[in-house]
Scaffold this motif. Structure first.
Motif, PDB file in Angstrom:
ATOM      1  N   GLN A 285      34.065  41.545  40.412  1.00  0.00           N
ATOM      2  CA  GLN A 285      33.237  41.429  39.205  1.00  0.00           C
ATOM      3  C   GLN A 285      32.232  40.285  39.356  1.00  0.00           C
ATOM      4  OE1 GLN A 285      33.000  43.408  36.709  1.00  0.00           O
ATOM      5  NE2 GLN A 285      34.868  44.640  36.770  1.00  0.00           N
TER       6      GLN A 285
ATOM      7  N   ASN B 139      44.418  41.357  40.039  1.00  0.00           N
ATOM      8  CA  ASN B 139      43.483  40.651  39.155  1.00  0.00           C
ATOM      9  C   ASN B 139      42.529  39.767  39.940  1.00  0.00           C
ATOM     10  OD1 ASN B 139      44.664  41.830  36.917  1.00  0.00           O
ATOM     11  ND2 ASN B 139      45.985  40.070  36.464  1.00  0.00           N
TER      12      ASN B 139
ATOM     13  N   GLU C 253      39.993  42.103  41.679  1.00  0.00           N
ATOM     14  CA  GLU C 253      39.055  42.630  40.685  1.00  0.00           C
ATOM     15  C   GLU C 253      38.093  41.544  40.209  1.00  0.00           C
ATOM     16  OE1 GLU C 253      39.210  45.347  36.672  1.00  0.00           O
ATOM     17  OE2 GLU C 253      40.630  43.686  36.836  1.00  0.00           O
TER      18      GLU C 253
END
Length: 220
Positions: free
Chosen positions: A163, A156, A159
């Motif tokens: 992002q 997470n 990612e």
């Protein structure tokens, strides 16, 4: 008459502070009144001084290239982080203005949220949301802390950083290269979500520009 001149001088100083020249365009931070689209607050020095117990070492979270960072609590009970521009800092007014203006214009779940700023003489401060789980380097560079990160949390975090960068490079109102992305500049909220921080060395590009030369060595 003196009071009017003093207020005019203060307004001029504030306008200079929130106007950033010298990149590809001129960028201006809107603050105060009906023009404030980002809910950016100008904190009083007295409120920051009180919230940090006069910048007590007990409230100090850490020290970066910009200067010391303190944990504080607003009168409304909100936890905040106060970053103070140190007089000994290698980063100066340009970096302060860059960070203040850029973050106020950026809205993304993986970017740190700017709450406001404070000016008092030579003292310049930026106020953020407080991140209770410190920064990524706290977990990466201590084996005992690294064990507390599950594989899902690691995924997470990776990612989320990706992002945030995609937003900066492609989807934000301004095309921005961070130039100082490192574990200490990735903050973690209460749910271990990553927040990219410290935009003092960031570079702005026009939307159709994909590369540029710089004569100044900076960042990571």
């Amino acid at each position: 008459m003196k009071k009017i001149k003093k207020e005019t001088r203060k307004e001029d100083q504030l306008h200079d502070l929130v106007t950033l020249d010298g990149y590809t365009e001129t960028y201006e931070l809107e603050c105060g009144g009906a023009k404030n689209h980002h809910d950016l607050r100008m904190f009083t020095y007295a409120s920051i001084q009180s919230a940090t117990n006069n910048f007590s070492s007990d409230y100090k979270l850490g020290q970066g290239g910009f200067g010391p960072v303190y944990k504080a609590k607003t009168s409304e009970g909100r936890d905040i982080a106060v970053k103070l521009l140190s007089r000994q800092s290698g980063q100066g007014l340009l970096e302060f203005k860059t960070e203040l203006i850029l973050i106020s214009k950026l809205q993304h779940v993986n970017l740190v949220k700017l709450l406001g700023f404070c000016l008092h003489g030579d003292n310049k401060m930026i106020i953020y949301d407080y991140m209770p789980n410190k920064s990524l380097d706290f977990f990466l560079f201590k084996p005992s802390n690294r064990e507390h990160l599950s594989w899902q949390q690691q995924f997470n975090i990776i990612e989320g950083i990706a992002q945030g960068l995609l937003y900066l490079h492609k989807h934000s109102r301004l095309k921005i290269i961070h130039r100082d992305l490192k574990p200490s500049n990735i903050l973690l909220d209460e749910d271990m979500n990553p927040k990219i921080s410290d935009f003092g060395l960031a570079r702005i590009f026009k939307l159709y520009v994909s590369e540029a030369n710089t004569t100044r060595r900076a960042g990571t």
